[in-house]
Design a protein around this motif. Structure first.
Motif, PDB file in Angstrom:
ATOM      1  N   SER A  28       0.823  -1.220   0.000  1.00  0.00           N
ATOM      2  CA  SER A  28       0.000   0.000   0.000  1.00  0.00           C
ATOM      3  C   SER A  28       0.853   1.265   0.000  1.00  0.00           C
ATOM      4  O   SER A  28       0.314   2.369   0.033  1.00  0.00           O
ATOM      5  CB  SER A  28      -0.925   0.013   1.216  1.00  0.00           C
ATOM      6  N   ARG A  29       2.172   1.060  -0.013  1.00  0.00           N
ATOM      7  CA  ARG A  29       3.112   2.187   0.067  1.00  0.00           C
ATOM      8  C   ARG A  29       2.756   3.073   1.265  1.00  0.00           C
ATOM      9  O   ARG A  29       2.569   4.270   1.137  1.00  0.00           O
ATOM     10  CB  ARG A  29       3.114   2.985  -1.236  1.00  0.00           C
ATOM     11  N   PHE A  30       2.640   2.411   2.405  1.00  0.00           N
ATOM     12  CA  PHE A  30       2.263   3.079   3.657  1.00  0.00           C
ATOM     13  C   PHE A  30       0.966   3.879   3.480  1.00  0.00           C
ATOM     14  O   PHE A  30       0.880   5.046   3.827  1.00  0.00           O
ATOM     15  CB  PHE A  30       3.407   3.928   4.203  1.00  0.00           C
ATOM     16  N   PHE A  31      -0.034   3.176   2.920  1.00  0.00           N
ATOM     17  CA  PHE A  31      -1.411   3.682   2.770  1.00  0.00           C
ATOM     18  C   PHE A  31      -1.539   4.808   1.746  1.00  0.00           C
ATOM     19  O   PHE A  31      -2.531   5.526   1.758  1.00  0.00           O
ATOM     20  CB  PHE A  31      -2.002   4.104   4.118  1.00  0.00           C
ATOM     21  N   THR A  32      -0.572   4.963   0.851  1.00  0.00           N
ATOM     22  CA  THR A  32      -0.671   6.012  -0.178  1.00  0.00           C
ATOM     23  C   THR A  32      -1.062   5.450  -1.549  1.00  0.00           C
ATOM     24  O   THR A  32      -1.307   6.227  -2.467  1.00  0.00           O
ATOM     25  CB  THR A  32       0.660   6.789  -0.316  1.00  0.00           C
ATOM     26  N   ASN A  33      -1.121   4.136  -1.683  1.00  0.00           N
ATOM     27  CA  ASN A  33      -1.489   3.506  -2.945  1.00  0.00           C
ATOM     28  C   ASN A  33      -3.019   3.474  -3.033  1.00  0.00           C
ATOM     29  O   ASN A  33      -3.666   2.668  -2.380  1.00  0.00           O
ATOM     30  CB  ASN A  33      -0.913   2.097  -3.024  1.00  0.00           C
ATOM     31  N   SER A  34      -3.582   4.355  -3.831  1.00  0.00           N
ATOM     32  CA  SER A  34      -5.049   4.476  -3.906  1.00  0.00           C
ATOM     33  C   SER A  34      -5.712   3.334  -4.669  1.00  0.00           C
ATOM     34  O   SER A  34      -6.920   3.126  -4.539  1.00  0.00           O
ATOM     35  CB  SER A  34      -5.429   5.809  -4.557  1.00  0.00           C
ATOM     36  N   ASN A  46      -8.209   2.119   3.492  1.00  0.00           N
ATOM     37  CA  ASN A  46      -7.007   2.377   4.300  1.00  0.00           C
ATOM     38  C   ASN A  46      -7.224   1.952   5.746  1.00  0.00           C
ATOM     39  O   ASN A  46      -6.300   1.450   6.392  1.00  0.00           O
ATOM     40  CB  ASN A  46      -6.589   3.841   4.201  1.00  0.00           C
ATOM     41  N   ASP A 103      -1.774  -0.681 -11.266  1.00  0.00           N
ATOM     42  CA  ASP A 103      -0.628  -0.609 -10.349  1.00  0.00           C
ATOM     43  C   ASP A 103      -0.125  -2.021 -10.078  1.00  0.00           C
ATOM     44  O   ASP A 103      -0.887  -2.867  -9.593  1.00  0.00           O
ATOM     45  CB  ASP A 103      -1.038   0.073  -9.041  1.00  0.00           C
TER      46      ASP A 103
END
Length: 137
Positions: A28-34, A46, A103
């Motif tokens: 999730s790239r520290f919750f930044t991957n939407s 998230n 992604d």
């Protein structure tokens, strides 16, 4: 078979289960991957991803004293069963290739997370059965 599993192996299994849950932070790239929450906004929001991390911390927290919390281990098995079931349902109703196209990390996450859940469902279930049948041994 169940009784033959060494205590040290079971302890490592709990730590491994927790660490696998922590990989959510990477995917999730520290919750930044939407793309992950967009692909499953109910389960993989998230907040849902954060709760996966919390479950992982719970597994690690009992690694050395799992034998004292046998009913919690049953809860872990139920939780993993639910996530595994939801993953199968998601896979039947969605196309993971569409997620990969948006992604790669999200695609990998959706392709594998349920396999992880089914494996650790079996692990937790076996540990619970061992505790019921053999106690702390």
């Amino acid at each position: 078979m169940i009784g033959a599993i060494k205590t040290e192996t079971i302890t490592k299994g709990f730590v491994l289960a927790g660490l696998f849950n922590m990989t959510v932070l990477i995917f999730s790239r520290f919750f930044t991957n939407s793309v992950i929450p967009e692909s499953d906004p109910v389960v993989m929001s998230n907040f849902g991803l954060l709760m996966i991390v919390v479950w992982g911390l719970a597994y690690i927290s009992v690694a050395k004293n799992y034998h004292s919390v046998k009913w919690l281990i049953a809860v872990f098995a139920v939780e993993k069963f639910i996530y595994g079931f939801i993953w199968i349902k998601w896979m039947l109703n969605n196309n993971v290739l569409d997620v990969f196209a948006k992604d790669k990390m999200a695609g990998i996450f959706f392709a594998i997370y349920g396999v992880n859940d089914w494996i650790f469902f079996i692990f937790f279930l076996l540990v619970f059965i061992r505790l019921i049948r053999f106690g702390n041994n």
